[in-house]
Design a protein around this motif. Sequence first.
Motif, PDB file in Angstrom:
ATOM      1  N   VAL A 112     -17.210 -14.475   3.818  1.00 42.76           N
ATOM      2  CA  VAL A 112     -15.950 -14.636   3.074  1.00 42.76           C
ATOM      3  C   VAL A 112     -14.960 -15.456   3.889  1.00 42.76           C
ATOM      4  O   VAL A 112     -14.261 -16.326   3.352  1.00 42.76           O
ATOM      5  N   SER A 116     -13.509 -19.023   2.682  1.00 46.86           N
ATOM      6  CA  SER A 116     -12.061 -19.236   2.634  1.00 46.86           C
ATOM      7  C   SER A 116     -11.671 -20.468   3.438  1.00 46.86           C
ATOM      8  O   SER A 116     -10.848 -21.279   2.984  1.00 46.86           O
ATOM      9  N   ASP A 120      -9.903 -23.653   1.912  1.00 45.28           N
ATOM     10  CA  ASP A 120      -8.582 -24.008   2.437  1.00 45.28           C
ATOM     11  C   ASP A 120      -8.546 -25.459   2.904  1.00 45.28           C
ATOM     12  O   ASP A 120      -7.551 -26.160   2.706  1.00 45.28           O
ATOM     13  N   LEU A 157     -14.356 -17.304  -5.532  1.00 47.87           N
ATOM     14  CA  LEU A 157     -13.658 -16.951  -4.302  1.00 47.87           C
ATOM     15  C   LEU A 157     -12.377 -16.190  -4.615  1.00 47.87           C
ATOM     16  O   LEU A 157     -12.034 -15.228  -3.917  1.00 47.87           O
ATOM     17  N   TYR A 158     -11.683 -16.589  -5.660  1.00 45.89           N
ATOM     18  CA  TYR A 158     -10.497 -15.834  -6.073  1.00 45.89           C
ATOM     19  C   TYR A 158     -10.889 -14.397  -6.417  1.00 45.89           C
ATOM     20  O   TYR A 158     -10.222 -13.446  -6.006  1.00 45.89           O
ATOM     21  N   THR A 161     -11.505 -12.497  -3.127  1.00 45.69           N
ATOM     22  CA  THR A 161     -10.387 -12.279  -2.201  1.00 45.69           C
ATOM     23  C   THR A 161      -9.101 -11.832  -2.881  1.00 45.69           C
ATOM     24  O   THR A 161      -8.244 -11.236  -2.235  1.00 45.69           O
ATOM     25  N   LYS A 163      -6.816 -13.824  -3.620  1.00 45.83           N
ATOM     26  CA  LYS A 163      -5.754 -14.685  -3.085  1.00 45.83           C
ATOM     27  C   LYS A 163      -5.262 -15.658  -4.160  1.00 45.83           C
ATOM     28  O   LYS A 163      -6.039 -16.431  -4.728  1.00 45.83           O
ATOM     29  N   TYR A 166      -6.205 -19.479  -4.519  1.00 46.46           N
ATOM     30  CA  TYR A 166      -7.461 -19.888  -5.151  1.00 46.46           C
ATOM     31  C   TYR A 166      -7.331 -19.893  -6.673  1.00 46.46           C
ATOM     32  O   TYR A 166      -7.887 -20.767  -7.336  1.00 46.46           O
TER      33      TYR A 166
END
Length: 181
Positions: A112, A116, A120, A157-158, A161, A163, A166
């Motif tokens: 992960v 990320s 990023d 990925l969102y 996480t 976040k 994303y």
Amino acid sequence: FQLLNPVTWARFVAQFEADSDYDGGWRGEYWGKMMRGGAMVYAHSQDEALYDVLTETVQDMLTVAEPSGRVSTYPLEKEFDAWDLWCRKYVMLGCQYYLEICRDPRLKEQIVAFLSACADYIIRYIGDGPGQKQIVDATRHWLGLNSSSLLEPIVRLYRLTGKQKYLDFSTYIIREGGAKG
């Protein structure tokens, strides 16, 4: 039998260490496509030898990230062109499919973090902000559709996480329409 061949996996990872897509190719897609298939085969077969080979190649892939988070088969001066984002998409998807079968909590955390960092790095350079390149312009092919296909691993990925950045980047990709025109 191909999935169990560690030499094949090592050759796939080596593409990232050699900037092998200096010619605008798509060698960077191989590892991720094979990993998706390998993870699916393992999920159904529960073949321990396969799990071991997949785990080894994931650990190997985690070593190719540059300190900036960049993972690409393209040399720096040619990044974000041709099939670069397409290849990065497959690296991310391969890792995400492996996460679904991974039994090691520590390795999951490392994956992960790797994902990320990959995302990023891309978000730093692709977008609609000052000095960024539009995602549909990050290729010479298919009016940007191949680059916009990065949407799937970014959404995944969102979900992994939670976040917001994303989700925001996913919204940006959708807003761009997937392709020019």
